[in-house]
Design a protein around this motif. Structure first.
Motif, mmCIF file in Angstrom:
data_model
loop_
_atom_site.group_PDB
_atom_site.id
_atom_site.type_symbol
_atom_site.label_atom_id
_atom_site.label_comp_id
_atom_site.label_asym_id
_atom_site.label_seq_id
_atom_site.Cartn_x
_atom_site.Cartn_y
_atom_site.Cartn_z
ATOM 1 N N SER A 128 10.158 -2.164 -1.305
ATOM 2 C CA SER A 128 11.096 -2.872 -1.690
ATOM 3 C C SER A 128 11.069 -3.943 -0.541
ATOM 4 O O SER A 128 10.434 -4.222 0.466
ATOM 5 N N VAL A 129 11.791 -5.118 -1.068
ATOM 6 C CA VAL A 129 11.895 -6.408 -0.182
ATOM 7 C C VAL A 129 12.712 -5.903 1.307
ATOM 8 O O VAL A 129 12.295 -6.498 2.308
ATOM 9 N N HIS A 132 10.458 -4.447 3.669
ATOM 10 C CA HIS A 132 9.115 -5.306 3.834
ATOM 11 C C HIS A 132 8.168 -4.873 3.441
ATOM 12 O O HIS A 132 7.041 -4.611 3.889
ATOM 13 N N SER A 133 7.970 -4.004 2.227
ATOM 14 C CA SER A 133 6.981 -2.991 1.810
ATOM 15 C C SER A 133 6.599 -3.222 0.049
ATOM 16 O O SER A 133 5.944 -2.292 -0.339
ATOM 17 N N ARG A 134 7.218 -4.321 -0.249
ATOM 18 C CA ARG A 134 7.027 -4.407 -1.801
ATOM 19 C C ARG A 134 5.682 -4.962 -2.366
ATOM 20 O O ARG A 134 4.843 -5.565 -1.965
ATOM 21 N N ARG A 135 4.967 -3.900 -3.075
ATOM 22 C CA ARG A 135 3.807 -4.367 -3.679
ATOM 23 C C ARG A 135 3.770 -3.814 -5.012
ATOM 24 O O ARG A 135 4.313 -2.676 -5.422
ATOM 25 N N ASP A 160 3.903 -8.805 -1.779
ATOM 26 C CA ASP A 160 5.253 -9.901 -1.614
ATOM 27 C C ASP A 160 4.832 -10.642 -0.227
ATOM 28 O O ASP A 160 4.151 -9.884 0.407
ATOM 29 N N CYS A 163 4.946 -8.787 3.297
ATOM 30 C CA CYS A 163 5.121 -7.411 3.047
ATOM 31 C C CYS A 163 4.141 -6.621 3.514
ATOM 32 O O CYS A 163 3.044 -7.328 3.720
ATOM 33 N N PRO A 234 4.315 -14.021 6.427
ATOM 34 C CA PRO A 234 5.165 -14.662 5.499
ATOM 35 C C PRO A 234 4.901 -15.974 4.945
ATOM 36 O O PRO A 234 4.088 -16.598 5.433
ATOM 37 N N GLU A 237 1.414 -14.751 -0.755
ATOM 38 C CA GLU A 237 1.315 -13.508 -1.680
ATOM 39 C C GLU A 237 0.051 -13.010 -1.281
ATOM 40 O O GLU A 237 -1.022 -13.710 -1.063
#
Length: 278
Positions: A128-129, A132-135, A160, A163, A234, A237
């Motif tokens: 999840s955003v 900080h782990s969304r992929r 993301d 992340c 940051p 992508e």
């Protein structure tokens, strides 16, 4: 650390037993319109994933026409051909040309070729955003190929901006089912924009201490052992072309660092991710 910088020109990039890895094969093939490239990887099964453009493929005399079509790796799921344990593979660039990733691994058994179209690719959404782990992981050659392929697993991961992936940290260097299975792994990185970067961390234990390396667009990293979380900076992508080859079996079971297992309940999709690899 086992980083292959983007500017390395030797081909193939990785062959079994010629690096720290004993099982993995990897190469990148760039073709202009009408250009041909042939390869042979004796003792290996291979998969040709079209990263961009279109190609015709001939696999031991069998033709696969007009494979590919996306503009780049950011433009939808891949079109690919599993070449099995073919003795000869020939690629021919179409249109304005193409780039093809050739993933492979040592394979003791014979397997036939088949096509994997974009609609056959299996996606799982992880993280999840907020954490900080969304992929998103797109399994090209996954467990759906069980019985048709050997011990090779191939996927594309999209992270993301800012992340982490490979989080919570896990490893797969020891054969001790049902808790862990032994696999070698290759990561090939791309970023959008290409000026973006990331970091690859590896560690075997708390006492041994971690090692970290900056990863840039086009770099490749070889994972022989240890926990290996990844970070995308940051503002960009991250993309990772992932090759996994099992020492003894096709089912991948990751072992998560006990110090960080409390995060498994806080990061959505972790169990779904594990199930796709088994």
């Amino acid at each position: 650390m086992h980083l292959i910088p983007a500017n390395v020109s030797s081909r193939p990039l990785v062959e079994p037993g010629k690096s720290v890895l004993k099982l993995c094969y990897f190469d990148l093939v760039r073709l202009g319109a009408g250009e041909r490239h042939g390869y042979s990887a004796p003792g290996c099964e291979t998969l040709c994933v079209v990263l961009s453009g279109k190609v015709d493929m001939e696999v031991d005399g069998k033709t696969f026409a007009n494979v590919g079509g996306r503009a780049d790796v950011w433009s939808g799921p891949a079109d690919s051909v599993y070449c099995g344990t073919a003795l000869e593979v020939t690629l021919r660039g179409l249109g304005s040309g193409a780039e093809v990733a050739v993933a492979g691994g040592v394979c003791p058994d014979a397997h036939e070729a088949f096509r994997i179209r974009p609609e056959d690719v299996d996606m799982v959404d992880v993280g999840s955003v907020a954490t900080h782990s969304r992929r998103r992981i797109f399994h090209i050659l996954g467990q759906g190929a069980a019985g048709r392929a050997g011990r090779l697993l191939v996927s594309e991961l999209y992270a993301d901006p800012g992340c982490r992936s490979g989080s919570p940290p896990h490893k797969h260097d020891t054969e001790r089912p049902p808790d862990e299975t032994a696999f070698e792994e290759i990561y090939h990185y791309r970023f959008r924009p290409e000026s973006g970067f990331g970091a690859q961390i590896c560690y075997e234990s708390e006492s041994a201490g971690p090692h970290a390396v900056m990863t840039r667009h086009g770099d490749t990293f070889l994972i022989e052992r240890g926990y290996h979380p990844t970070v995308t900076s940051p503002g960009c992508e991250g993309y990772i072309f992932t090759i996994l080859v099992g020492h003894h079996q096709r089912s991948l079971v990751q072992f998560f660092d006990p110090r960080h297992r409390h995060m498994m309940d806080k990061i959505p999709g972790i169990q779904g991710m594990r199930d796709k690899f088994k």
